[in-house]
Design a protein around this motif. Structure first.
Motif, mmCIF file in Angstrom:
data_model
loop_
_atom_site.group_PDB
_atom_site.id
_atom_site.type_symbol
_atom_site.label_atom_id
_atom_site.label_comp_id
_atom_site.label_asym_id
_atom_site.label_seq_id
_atom_site.Cartn_x
_atom_site.Cartn_y
_atom_site.Cartn_z
ATOM 1 N N LEU A 122 2.778 11.759 4.473
ATOM 2 C CA LEU A 122 1.853 12.840 4.803
ATOM 3 C C LEU A 122 2.490 14.189 4.506
ATOM 4 O O LEU A 122 3.659 14.414 4.829
ATOM 5 N N GLY A 123 1.697 15.083 3.901
ATOM 6 C CA GLY A 123 2.128 16.457 3.748
ATOM 7 C C GLY A 123 1.794 17.258 4.993
ATOM 8 O O GLY A 123 1.176 16.756 5.942
ATOM 9 N N THR A 124 2.178 18.515 5.010
ATOM 10 C CA THR A 124 1.951 19.347 6.199
ATOM 11 C C THR A 124 0.466 19.561 6.470
ATOM 12 O O THR A 124 0.082 19.840 7.609
ATOM 13 N N THR A 125 -0.385 19.446 5.440
ATOM 14 C CA THR A 125 -1.829 19.607 5.620
ATOM 15 C C THR A 125 -2.555 18.267 5.715
ATOM 16 O O THR A 125 -3.782 18.231 5.758
ATOM 17 N N GLY A 126 -1.820 17.167 5.731
ATOM 18 C CA GLY A 126 -2.438 15.849 5.706
ATOM 19 C C GLY A 126 -3.032 15.433 7.039
ATOM 20 O O GLY A 126 -2.498 15.745 8.103
ATOM 21 N N ARG A 127 -4.129 14.707 6.953
ATOM 22 C CA ARG A 127 -4.779 14.100 8.112
ATOM 23 C C ARG A 127 -5.117 12.666 7.735
ATOM 24 O O ARG A 127 -5.550 12.399 6.613
ATOM 25 N N VAL A 128 -4.939 11.740 8.701
ATOM 26 C CA VAL A 128 -5.127 10.348 8.327
ATOM 27 C C VAL A 128 -5.653 9.508 9.487
ATOM 28 O O VAL A 128 -5.372 9.788 10.661
ATOM 29 N N ARG A 129 -6.430 8.518 9.127
ATOM 30 C CA ARG A 129 -6.810 7.412 10.018
ATOM 31 C C ARG A 129 -6.645 6.136 9.213
ATOM 32 O O ARG A 129 -7.302 5.953 8.180
ATOM 33 N N TRP A 137 0.847 -1.184 0.000
ATOM 34 C CA TRP A 137 0.000 0.000 0.000
ATOM 35 C C TRP A 137 0.890 1.243 0.000
ATOM 36 O O TRP A 137 1.777 1.367 0.843
ATOM 37 N N ASP A 138 0.647 2.127 -0.944
ATOM 38 C CA ASP A 138 1.398 3.380 -1.052
ATOM 39 C C ASP A 138 0.394 4.521 -0.886
ATOM 40 O O ASP A 138 -0.477 4.721 -1.742
ATOM 41 N N LEU A 139 0.505 5.250 0.224
ATOM 42 C CA LEU A 139 -0.460 6.298 0.567
ATOM 43 C C LEU A 139 0.242 7.653 0.567
ATOM 44 O O LEU A 139 1.189 7.863 1.322
ATOM 45 N N GLN A 140 -0.242 8.557 -0.277
ATOM 46 C CA GLN A 140 0.297 9.915 -0.334
ATOM 47 C C GLN A 140 -0.843 10.867 0.026
ATOM 48 O O GLN A 140 -1.801 11.012 -0.735
ATOM 49 N N VAL A 141 -0.731 11.514 1.181
ATOM 50 C CA VAL A 141 -1.881 12.234 1.740
ATOM 51 C C VAL A 141 -1.520 13.685 2.052
ATOM 52 O O VAL A 141 -0.713 13.952 2.942
ATOM 53 N N ASP A 142 -2.132 14.596 1.320
ATOM 54 C CA ASP A 142 -2.059 16.026 1.625
ATOM 55 C C ASP A 142 -3.415 16.564 2.072
ATOM 56 O O ASP A 142 -3.501 17.687 2.569
ATOM 57 N N GLY A 143 -4.463 15.762 1.865
ATOM 58 C CA GLY A 143 -5.797 16.097 2.337
ATOM 59 C C GLY A 143 -6.153 15.246 3.536
ATOM 60 O O GLY A 143 -5.379 15.151 4.487
ATOM 61 N N GLU A 144 -7.315 14.563 3.480
ATOM 62 C CA GLU A 144 -7.769 13.735 4.599
ATOM 63 C C GLU A 144 -8.127 12.340 4.096
ATOM 64 O O GLU A 144 -8.964 12.183 3.203
ATOM 65 N N LEU A 145 -7.497 11.319 4.681
ATOM 66 C CA LEU A 145 -7.737 9.925 4.305
ATOM 67 C C LEU A 145 -8.220 9.143 5.512
ATOM 68 O O LEU A 145 -7.613 9.195 6.587
ATOM 69 N N ASP A 146 -9.298 8.381 5.321
ATOM 70 C CA ASP A 146 -9.821 7.460 6.329
ATOM 71 C C ASP A 146 -9.860 6.075 5.686
ATOM 72 O O ASP A 146 -10.711 5.793 4.842
ATOM 73 N N LEU A 147 -8.922 5.217 6.063
ATOM 74 C CA LEU A 147 -8.783 3.882 5.476
ATOM 75 C C LEU A 147 -9.101 2.841 6.543
ATOM 76 O O LEU A 147 -8.355 2.676 7.507
#
Length: 208
Positions: free
Chosen positions: A114-121, A83-93
């Motif tokens: 994650l970028g500086t604006t990224g949010r993740v779960r 899995w390759d995840l590139q997140v600058d927004g919001e990801l809920d996986l």
């Protein structure tokens, strides 16, 4: 068989979806995509590659239609997923559990940038064996960075012939959940705040 999925979420438009092999993806809501099997996978010898890109200002929820059943093939018991995840927004996986059945062996790896604006779960749950089965092996590795700075290096082994495998009792199920930048949440497992922000919750037991 090799399966590829590409999901790209952009602001103010539906997610881009590209699929090949035994996996498919369907948009089920404005910001939600469900993964589903077009054929039995992963079997021994199968490889799965999933790439998810969430651009700044976009939100994406990724779910699965059913549990993933890992089975051996006639020639090998081993399969792999990346899995390759590139997140600058919001990801809920948050997918349905992975079940390691029939004495199969599966290795999963996740690379999160994650970028500086990224949010993740990111939540992952695994069960060794169906009812009456205790054999099988799974290993999962999570490599996460924020703006190029290390956030987390996390690896778990579960099942037969692992360090935790013991005749008197050993875990056959686990749940891991990474959240960023959130530093705590209610969880049945142990929640650890990370030095670079965010938190990781882990739980292990006999059955999910």
């Amino acid at each position: 068989m090799h399966s590829d999925i590409l999901l790209v979420a952009r602001p103010d438009r539906g997610p881009r979806i590209e699929c090949s092999g035994a996996l498919a993806a369907r948009r089920t809501a404005a910001d939600t995509v469900h993964l589903l099997s077009a054929a039995a996978t992963p079997l021994g010898g199968d490889t799965i590659s999933v790439r998810i890109v969430v651009e700044a200002g976009a939100r994406l929820r990724v779910r699965s239609a059913a549990a993933t059943m890992v089975l051996p093939s006639a020639t090998t018991v081993e399969s792999h997923s990346a899995w390759d995840l590139q997140v600058d927004g919001e990801l809920d996986l948050d997918l349905q559990p992975t079940v390691i059945a029939g004495g199969s062996r599966h290795a999963a790896g996740t690379r999160l940038r994650l970028g500086t604006t990224g949010r993740v779960r990111v939540r992952e749950s695994v069960q060794i064996g169906r009812s009456g089965e205790s054999d099988g092996y799974w290993t999962g590795a999570l490599h996460a960075d924020v703006d190029g700075v290390p956030l987390l290096r996390h690896r778990v082994e579960l099942g037969a012939a692992t360090v935790a495998d013991d005749e008197l009792g050993s875990p056959r199920a686990c749940v891991s959940e990474l959240r960023y930048p959130q530093t705590s949440f209610e969880s049945p497992g142990t929640v650890l705040e990370l030095a670079a922000g965010g938190c990781l919750a882990t739980w292990q037991g006999a059955r999910l």
